[in-house]
Design an enzyme around this catalytic site. Structure first.
Site, PDB file in Angstrom:
ATOM      1  N   ARG A  61      41.202  39.728  41.985  1.00 38.34           N
ATOM      2  CA  ARG A  61      40.711  41.100  42.260  1.00 38.34           C
ATOM      3  C   ARG A  61      40.178  41.436  43.547  1.00 38.34           C
ATOM      4  O   ARG A  61      40.377  42.649  44.011  1.00 38.34           O
ATOM      5  CB  ARG A  61      39.711  41.319  40.895  1.00 38.34           C
ATOM      6  CG  ARG A  61      39.398  42.701  40.852  1.00 38.34           C
ATOM      7  CD  ARG A  61      38.502  42.994  39.398  1.00 38.34           C
ATOM      8  NE  ARG A  61      38.262  44.210  39.204  1.00 38.34           N
ATOM      9  CZ  ARG A  61      36.824  44.792  38.955  1.00 38.34           C
ATOM     10  NH1 ARG A  61      35.814  43.930  39.139  1.00 38.34           N
ATOM     11  NH2 ARG A  61      36.809  46.089  38.966  1.00 38.34           N
ATOM     12  N   HIS A  65      41.250  44.745  45.566  1.00 36.82           N
ATOM     13  CA  HIS A  65      40.306  45.894  46.059  1.00 36.82           C
ATOM     14  C   HIS A  65      40.273  45.665  47.566  1.00 36.82           C
ATOM     15  O   HIS A  65      39.647  46.907  48.191  1.00 36.82           O
ATOM     16  CB  HIS A  65      38.997  45.405  45.517  1.00 36.82           C
ATOM     17  CG  HIS A  65      39.034  45.782  43.814  1.00 36.82           C
ATOM     18  ND1 HIS A  65      37.790  46.263  43.324  1.00 36.82           N
ATOM     19  CD2 HIS A  65      39.754  46.070  43.093  1.00 36.82           C
ATOM     20  CE1 HIS A  65      37.972  46.546  42.192  1.00 36.82           C
ATOM     21  NE2 HIS A  65      39.142  46.655  41.911  1.00 36.82           N
ATOM     22  N   ASN A  93      33.263  48.426  42.589  1.00 34.59           N
ATOM     23  CA  ASN A  93      32.831  47.354  43.079  1.00 34.59           C
ATOM     24  C   ASN A  93      31.381  46.831  42.544  1.00 34.59           C
ATOM     25  O   ASN A  93      31.177  45.678  42.447  1.00 34.59           O
ATOM     26  CB  ASN A  93      33.056  47.138  44.332  1.00 34.59           C
ATOM     27  CG  ASN A  93      34.480  47.168  44.846  1.00 34.59           C
ATOM     28  OD1 ASN A  93      35.326  46.694  44.060  1.00 34.59           O
ATOM     29  ND2 ASN A  93      34.647  47.597  46.212  1.00 34.59           N
ATOM     30  N   HIS A 193      45.578  41.567  34.781  1.00 30.07           N
ATOM     31  CA  HIS A 193      44.730  41.653  33.452  1.00 30.07           C
ATOM     32  C   HIS A 193      45.003  40.414  32.618  1.00 30.07           C
ATOM     33  O   HIS A 193      44.680  40.662  31.291  1.00 30.07           O
ATOM     34  CB  HIS A 193      44.569  42.824  33.008  1.00 30.07           C
ATOM     35  CG  HIS A 193      43.757  43.910  33.890  1.00 30.07           C
ATOM     36  ND1 HIS A 193      43.741  45.166  33.688  1.00 30.07           N
ATOM     37  CD2 HIS A 193      43.265  43.749  35.059  1.00 30.07           C
ATOM     38  CE1 HIS A 193      43.204  45.630  34.759  1.00 30.07           C
ATOM     39  NE2 HIS A 193      42.820  44.946  35.629  1.00 30.07           N
TER      40      HIS A 193
END
Ligand code: HEM
Ligand SMILES: *[C@@H]1O[C@H](CO)[C@@H](O)[C@H](O)[C@H]1NC(C)=O
Ligand SMILES: *[C@@H]1O[C@H](CO)[C@@H](O)[C@H](O)[C@H]1NC(C)=O
Length: 326
Positions: A61, A65, A93, A193
């Site tokens: 992740r 990001h 975040n 996911h």
């Protein structure tokens, strides 16, 4: 010692300008400047995941990001300073992204192995994501390298570009289109996911909504920890994003088809109307090899978003701060 460091710094500089001045990333970028780099990173990632299996998800992740905010430049790692509000407190975040300590440990280990600051923090994020996916049972892919680290970060840019879990499909797709990514990239990369967890604040609205598409038994299994009006403790309650949160399998896609999509945005990819994304979800649910192959390709595409190369940016000494100007 100083002479060695200067020499190594020169080698790193030569590698940087030689291979990357045209903006191209290459898989063997550190082949001469630090041949031990990739094995070192893989080792530290493996140890971190052995200690805490969720860490693999968290590292994947972080790379996402990083890349969605002004390209893959390590900006997500920068701490706030007097003059700069960085990305760590952006909506997507704050209290949510994790793994910064592991990135620090990787950076220290790789600098020791390379006898100096050779490997960028942005490349470490890309490699740590790949190594996590492999450690959790996915198939490997080659990671193009040679990204340099940015010298700024931006909370506002992070708030503007990272999708949130309450979006409908058109909005979600718009955030991917803004990066030059397609509907297929959205469906394939959302397959990340298959790893990791979400906090109650992001799935609560689906548990207590009569028209929600969640399987009632599945929703009921989450009720207790994530109550309708629960306080702070509830808000932090974690639920797995698919039924096998430490395995890189196709359960995520199967879950979208049978009411186990934890986030609203996940369910948006499959709504049973036979649309384009429905077909893709079914395809990946039934083809693990294709999922792995396309996931690797999409991760490379994600990792190629606007990297700094050549003599742009810098190679940070510490991933949390830009180099001092001395
Ligand atoms: C498509 C839009 C996406 C949305 C709206 C979204 C949203 C979220 C949310 C809300 C969480 C839970 C965070 C928390 O509870 O603090 C999460 C977790 C996660 N996301 Fe996404 N995500 C998206 C796409 C992606 C992509 C493209 C990747 C990677 C390629 C990714 C990888 C992950 C991983 C691995 C976790 C679990 C992290 C952990 O357990 O530490 N997500 N995401
Ligand atoms: C980040 O989260 C903390 C704890 O919930 C909160 O106190 C703080 O205001 C949040 N920061 C931002 C910028 O939203
Ligand atoms: C409940 O779910 C429906 C269908 O997904 C959605 O349109 C609606 O906005 C949701 N309501 C709330 C309060 O979350």
């Amino acid at each position: 010692m100083a002479a060695i460091l200067i020499c190594l710094a020169f080698m790193a500089f030569a590698a940087g300008t030689g291979a990357g001045s045209s903006g191209e990333l290459t898989a063997d970028y550190y082949g001469d400047s630090c041949p031990q780099a990739l094995a070192t990173i893989k080792f530290v990632v493996g140890a971190a995941i052995l200690k805490e299996p969720r860490m693999g998800a968290s590292l994947v992740r972080l790379h996402f990001h990083d890349c969605f905010v002004n390209g893959c430049d390590g900006s997500v790692l920068l701490d706030d300073t007097d003059g700069m509000v960085g990305e760590k407190t952006a909506k997507a975040n704050n209290m949510s992204v994790r793994g910064f300590g592991v990135i620090d440990a990787i950076k220290a280990a790789v600098d020791t192995a390379c006898l100096g600051t050779v490997v960028s923090c942005a490349d470490i994020l890309a490699l740590a994501a790949r190594d996590s996916i492999v450690a959790l049972g996915g198939s490997s892919y080659e990671v193009p390298l040679g990204r340099r680290d940015g010298t700024t970060a931006s909370k506002d840019a992070a708030d503007a570009s990272i999708p949130n879990p309450f979006m409908d499909l058109p909005e979600l797709l718009a955030t991917f289109h803004a990066q030059g990514l397609t509907l297929r990239d959205l469906v394939v990369l959302s397959g990340a996911h298959t790893l990791g967890y979400s906090r109650c604040v992001f799935y609560r609205s689906r548990l207590y909504n009569e028209t929600s598409t969640l399987d009632p038994a599945y929703a009921a299994s989450l009720d207790e920890q994530c109550s309708r009006d629960g306080g702070e403790e509830d808000q932090e309650a974690l639920a797995a994003l698919d039924d096998t949160p430490t395995t890189m399998d196709t359960e995520y896609y199967a879950g979208l088809m049978n009411g186990h999509a934890l986030l609203h945005t996940d369910q948006q990819l499959y709504n049973g109307d036979g649309g384009k994304s429905d077909g893709m979800v079914r395809y990946y649910a039934e083809n693990q090899d294709k999922f792995w192959e396309d996931f690797g390709k999409a991760m490379v595409k994600l990792g190629n978003l606007s990297p700094l190369t050549g003599d742009e940016g810098e190679v940070r000494e510490y991933c949390r701060v830009v180099n001092s100007q001395e």
